[in-house]
Design a protein around this motif. Structure first.
Motif, PDB file in Angstrom:
ATOM      1  N   ILE A   1       0.859  -1.189   0.000  1.00 26.86           N
ATOM      2  CA  ILE A   1       0.000   0.000   0.000  1.00 26.86           C
ATOM      3  C   ILE A   1       0.894   1.236   0.000  1.00 26.86           C
ATOM      4  O   ILE A   1       1.815   1.337   0.821  1.00 26.86           O
ATOM      5  CB  ILE A   1      -0.911   0.026   1.241  1.00 26.86           C
ATOM      6  N   ILE A   2       0.614   2.173  -0.898  1.00 26.99           N
ATOM      7  CA  ILE A   2       1.369   3.429  -0.960  1.00 26.99           C
ATOM      8  C   ILE A   2       0.362   4.569  -0.934  1.00 26.99           C
ATOM      9  O   ILE A   2      -0.312   4.851  -1.934  1.00 26.99           O
ATOM     10  CB  ILE A   2       2.240   3.508  -2.221  1.00 26.99           C
ATOM     11  N   ASP A   3       0.243   5.224   0.213  1.00 24.96           N
ATOM     12  CA  ASP A   3      -0.742   6.295   0.381  1.00 24.96           C
ATOM     13  C   ASP A   3      -0.318   7.160   1.557  1.00 24.96           C
ATOM     14  O   ASP A   3       0.068   6.632   2.611  1.00 24.96           O
ATOM     15  CB  ASP A   3      -2.134   5.696   0.625  1.00 24.96           C
ATOM     16  N   ASP A   4      -0.396   8.471   1.397  1.00 26.98           N
ATOM     17  CA  ASP A   4       0.018   9.368   2.475  1.00 26.98           C
ATOM     18  C   ASP A   4      -1.082   9.602   3.512  1.00 26.98           C
ATOM     19  O   ASP A   4      -0.846  10.242   4.528  1.00 26.98           O
ATOM     20  CB  ASP A   4       0.466  10.718   1.897  1.00 26.98           C
ATOM     21  N   GLU A   5      -2.294   9.060   3.268  1.00 28.58           N
ATOM     22  CA  GLU A   5      -3.414   9.263   4.181  1.00 28.58           C
ATOM     23  C   GLU A   5      -3.612   8.031   5.072  1.00 28.58           C
ATOM     24  O   GLU A   5      -3.924   6.941   4.569  1.00 28.58           O
ATOM     25  CB  GLU A   5      -4.695   9.534   3.400  1.00 28.58           C
ATOM     26  N   PRO A   6      -3.455   8.154   6.370  1.00 29.14           N
ATOM     27  CA  PRO A   6      -3.610   7.002   7.275  1.00 29.14           C
ATOM     28  C   PRO A   6      -4.977   6.338   7.171  1.00 29.14           C
ATOM     29  O   PRO A   6      -5.073   5.102   7.200  1.00 29.14           O
ATOM     30  CB  PRO A   6      -3.390   7.611   8.665  1.00 29.14           C
ATOM     31  N   ILE A   7      -6.044   7.132   7.060  1.00 31.18           N
ATOM     32  CA  ILE A   7      -7.385   6.550   6.986  1.00 31.18           C
ATOM     33  C   ILE A   7      -7.531   5.707   5.728  1.00 31.18           C
ATOM     34  O   ILE A   7      -8.098   4.609   5.751  1.00 31.18           O
ATOM     35  CB  ILE A   7      -8.458   7.660   7.023  1.00 31.18           C
ATOM     36  N   ALA A   8      -7.004   6.211   4.609  1.00 34.66           N
ATOM     37  CA  ALA A   8      -7.083   5.462   3.353  1.00 34.66           C
ATOM     38  C   ALA A   8      -6.307   4.154   3.458  1.00 34.66           C
ATOM     39  O   ALA A   8      -6.758   3.108   2.961  1.00 34.66           O
ATOM     40  CB  ALA A   8      -6.551   6.314   2.201  1.00 34.66           C
ATOM     41  N   ARG A   9      -5.142   4.190   4.114  1.00 36.21           N
ATOM     42  CA  ARG A   9      -4.366   2.956   4.295  1.00 36.21           C
ATOM     43  C   ARG A   9      -5.136   1.958   5.161  1.00 36.21           C
ATOM     44  O   ARG A   9      -5.134   0.749   4.890  1.00 36.21           O
ATOM     45  CB  ARG A   9      -3.002   3.266   4.933  1.00 36.21           C
ATOM     46  N   ASP A  10      -5.789   2.460   6.207  1.00 33.52           N
ATOM     47  CA  ASP A  10      -6.544   1.586   7.103  1.00 33.52           C
ATOM     48  C   ASP A  10      -7.690   0.895   6.372  1.00 33.52           C
ATOM     49  O   ASP A  10      -7.968  -0.295   6.587  1.00 33.52           O
ATOM     50  CB  ASP A  10      -7.088   2.381   8.284  1.00 33.52           C
ATOM     51  N   VAL A  11      -8.380   1.630   5.504  1.00 36.67           N
ATOM     52  CA  VAL A  11      -9.487   1.035   4.725  1.00 36.67           C
ATOM     53  C   VAL A  11      -8.966  -0.104   3.856  1.00 36.67           C
ATOM     54  O   VAL A  11      -9.547  -1.201   3.810  1.00 36.67           O
ATOM     55  CB  VAL A  11     -10.174   2.109   3.854  1.00 36.67           C
ATOM     56  N   LEU A  12      -7.852   0.131   3.174  1.00 39.05           N
ATOM     57  CA  LEU A  12      -7.281  -0.910   2.319  1.00 39.05           C
ATOM     58  C   LEU A  12      -6.812  -2.107   3.132  1.00 39.05           C
ATOM     59  O   LEU A  12      -6.977  -3.261   2.713  1.00 39.05           O
ATOM     60  CB  LEU A  12      -6.126  -0.338   1.497  1.00 39.05           C
ATOM     61  N   LYS A  13      -6.245  -1.861   4.296  1.00 46.03           N
ATOM     62  CA  LYS A  13      -5.790  -2.975   5.141  1.00 46.03           C
ATOM     63  C   LYS A  13      -6.963  -3.854   5.571  1.00 46.03           C
ATOM     64  O   LYS A  13      -6.845  -5.091   5.592  1.00 46.03           O
ATOM     65  CB  LYS A  13      -5.050  -2.427   6.369  1.00 46.03           C
ATOM     66  N   VAL A  14      -8.076  -3.246   5.895  1.00 45.61           N
ATOM     67  CA  VAL A  14      -9.258  -4.022   6.282  1.00 45.61           C
ATOM     68  C   VAL A  14      -9.741  -4.863   5.101  1.00 45.61           C
ATOM     69  O   VAL A  14     -10.053  -6.054   5.244  1.00 45.61           O
ATOM     70  CB  VAL A  14     -10.381  -3.086   6.774  1.00 45.61           C
ATOM     71  N   HIS A  15      -9.808  -4.254   3.914  1.00 51.04           N
ATOM     72  CA  HIS A  15     -10.247  -4.992   2.721  1.00 51.04           C
ATOM     73  C   HIS A  15      -9.298  -6.150   2.420  1.00 51.04           C
ATOM     74  O   HIS A  15      -9.743  -7.266   2.106  1.00 51.04           O
ATOM     75  CB  HIS A  15     -10.309  -4.054   1.514  1.00 51.04           C
ATOM     76  N   ILE A  16      -7.996  -5.894   2.498  1.00 52.04           N
ATOM     77  CA  ILE A  16      -7.012  -6.938   2.209  1.00 52.04           C
ATOM     78  C   ILE A  16      -7.148  -8.098   3.187  1.00 52.04           C
ATOM     79  O   ILE A  16      -7.037  -9.273   2.812  1.00 52.04           O
ATOM     80  CB  ILE A  16      -5.587  -6.345   2.251  1.00 52.04           C
ATOM     81  N   SER A  17      -7.422  -7.796   4.446  1.00 54.90           N
ATOM     82  CA  SER A  17      -7.534  -8.841   5.476  1.00 54.90           C
ATOM     83  C   SER A  17      -8.705  -9.782   5.226  1.00 54.90           C
ATOM     84  O   SER A  17      -8.729 -10.898   5.740  1.00 54.90           O
ATOM     85  CB  SER A  17      -7.668  -8.200   6.854  1.00 54.90           C
ATOM     86  N   LYS A  18      -9.674  -9.345   4.432  1.00 58.08           N
ATOM     87  CA  LYS A  18     -10.846 -10.169   4.159  1.00 58.08           C
ATOM     88  C   LYS A  18     -10.617 -11.188   3.043  1.00 58.08           C
ATOM     89  O   LYS A  18     -11.439 -12.091   2.855  1.00 58.08           O
ATOM     90  CB  LYS A  18     -12.037  -9.275   3.784  1.00 58.08           C
ATOM     91  N   LEU A  19      -9.518 -11.042   2.309  1.00 58.88           N
ATOM     92  CA  LEU A  19      -9.253 -11.926   1.176  1.00 58.88           C
ATOM     93  C   LEU A  19      -7.994 -12.739   1.448  1.00 58.88           C
ATOM     94  O   LEU A  19      -6.889 -12.199   1.462  1.00 58.88           O
ATOM     95  CB  LEU A  19      -9.089 -11.109  -0.112  1.00 58.88           C
ATOM     96  N   PRO A  20      -8.131 -14.044   1.644  1.00 64.80           N
ATOM     97  CA  PRO A  20      -6.965 -14.874   1.986  1.00 64.80           C
ATOM     98  C   PRO A  20      -5.923 -14.943   0.868  1.00 64.80           C
ATOM     99  O   PRO A  20      -4.770 -15.275   1.149  1.00 64.80           O
ATOM    100  CB  PRO A  20      -7.587 -16.255   2.248  1.00 64.80           C
ATOM    101  N   GLU A  21      -6.322 -14.622  -0.379  1.00 65.00           N
ATOM    102  CA  GLU A  21      -5.353 -14.678  -1.466  1.00 65.00           C
ATOM    103  C   GLU A  21      -4.407 -13.484  -1.478  1.00 65.00           C
ATOM    104  O   GLU A  21      -3.434 -13.462  -2.226  1.00 65.00           O
ATOM    105  CB  GLU A  21      -6.052 -14.786  -2.820  1.00 65.00           C
ATOM    106  N   LEU A  22      -4.688 -12.479  -0.629  1.00 68.17           N
ATOM    107  CA  LEU A  22      -3.839 -11.293  -0.547  1.00 68.17           C
ATOM    108  C   LEU A  22      -2.974 -11.333   0.709  1.00 68.17           C
ATOM    109  O   LEU A  22      -3.433 -11.719   1.780  1.00 68.17           O
ATOM    110  CB  LEU A  22      -4.684 -10.022  -0.539  1.00 68.17           C
ATOM    111  N   GLN A  23      -1.742 -10.904   0.561  1.00 70.13           N
ATOM    112  CA  GLN A  23      -0.824 -10.801   1.703  1.00 70.13           C
ATOM    113  C   GLN A  23      -0.226  -9.399   1.698  1.00 70.13           C
ATOM    114  O   GLN A  23       0.516  -9.025   0.789  1.00 70.13           O
ATOM    115  CB  GLN A  23       0.286 -11.837   1.597  1.00 70.13           C
ATOM    116  N   LEU A  24      -0.539  -8.612   2.718  1.00 72.85           N
ATOM    117  CA  LEU A  24       0.010  -7.268   2.831  1.00 72.85           C
ATOM    118  C   LEU A  24       1.436  -7.364   3.362  1.00 72.85           C
ATOM    119  O   LEU A  24       1.668  -7.809   4.485  1.00 72.85           O
ATOM    120  CB  LEU A  24      -0.840  -6.401   3.753  1.00 72.85           C
ATOM    121  N   VAL A  25       2.389  -6.939   2.570  1.00 72.05           N
ATOM    122  CA  VAL A  25       3.799  -6.990   2.956  1.00 72.05           C
ATOM    123  C   VAL A  25       4.199  -5.743   3.735  1.00 72.05           C
ATOM    124  O   VAL A  25       4.900  -5.823   4.748  1.00 72.05           O
ATOM    125  CB  VAL A  25       4.697  -7.150   1.708  1.00 72.05           C
TER     126      VAL A  25
END
Length: 233
Positions: free
Chosen positions: A8-32
């Protein structure tokens, strides 16, 4: 299934948090890793193998599009932005998708499926002879036989496959991907937006090709090669 490694590359903490929640819902994704700017992202790409970037466009110092242009061999990219006036530029940079903030999960999920299709087609297993491929439609994979494709049309960020049974299938891939995948003996790119199966052409009328179901333009830059193929092939 090998996980898709994300950054994730974003300067907004809230936007990063939204993406992290979405990523956590999909087992095929791994947030590095998550990054606040292009400098942190450059370091992350040096340290890790990344398959997919969730890249904000409006960032300080270096924008997302400038950062992407600077990469020699970039991963797949899904742009995320609060503005819709950069969509054309995003697709010109071969991004997989373009998500508007706030990003809802349904739209996020659709973008991830496009990523999976791209990765599946670009995977390089041991060479085998095949006459088909699998294409994701909604929530299932369907078997698409090469012989059943009449022609393929590029439509911005996806392609339409027109089949002998009258159906139209959608694929979130570039026309070039199909050009590389389909057997060259049977298929030919005849226009910047069209690939046609040569055996499905019923007639040639000036700068158009008739398939029985559609009239396809024959591009000037493809014309000589096309007539060479139909005379010798």
């Amino acid at each position: 299934m090998t996980p898709i490694k994300c950054l994730i590359i974003d300067d907004e903490p809230i936007a990063r948090d939204v993406l992290k929640v979405h990523i956590s819902k999909l087992p095929e994704l791994q947030l590095v890793q998550e990054c606040r700017n292009a400098a942190e992202a450059t370091e992350a790409l040096y340290e890790h193998e990344i398959d997919l970037l969730f890249l904000d466009i409006h960032m300080p110092v270096i924008t997302g599009t400038e950062f992407l242009r600077s990469l020699r061999n970039p991963p797949l990219v899904i742009f995320t932005t609060a503005y819709d006036n950069h969509a054309v530029e995003g697709f010109e940079l071969n991004s997989v998708d373009y998500l508007l903030k706030p990003v809802n999960f349904e739209r996020f999920y659709q973008a991830v499926q496009r990523v999976r299709e791209r990765l599946q087609l670009h995977a390089k297993p041991a060479p085998v002879q095949t006459d088909h491929f699998f294409l994701r439609q909604n929530l299932k994979l369907i078997n698409v036989a090469f012989a059943d494709i009449i022609y393929i049309q590029a439509e911005r960020d996806f392609c339409s496959l027109y089949m002998t049974n009258g159906k139209r299938l959608l694929a979130g891939m570039q026309l070039k991907t199909f050009e590389e995948m389909l057997p060259a003996a049977s298929f030919m790119r005849v226009h910047r937006s069209y690939i046609v199966q040569l055996s499905r052409i019923n007639a040639i009328n000036g700068n158009t090709l008739e398939t029985g179901t559609a009239v396809i333009p024959l591009g000037n830059s493809y014309r000589d090669e096309f007539f060479r193929r139909i005379k010798t092939g």
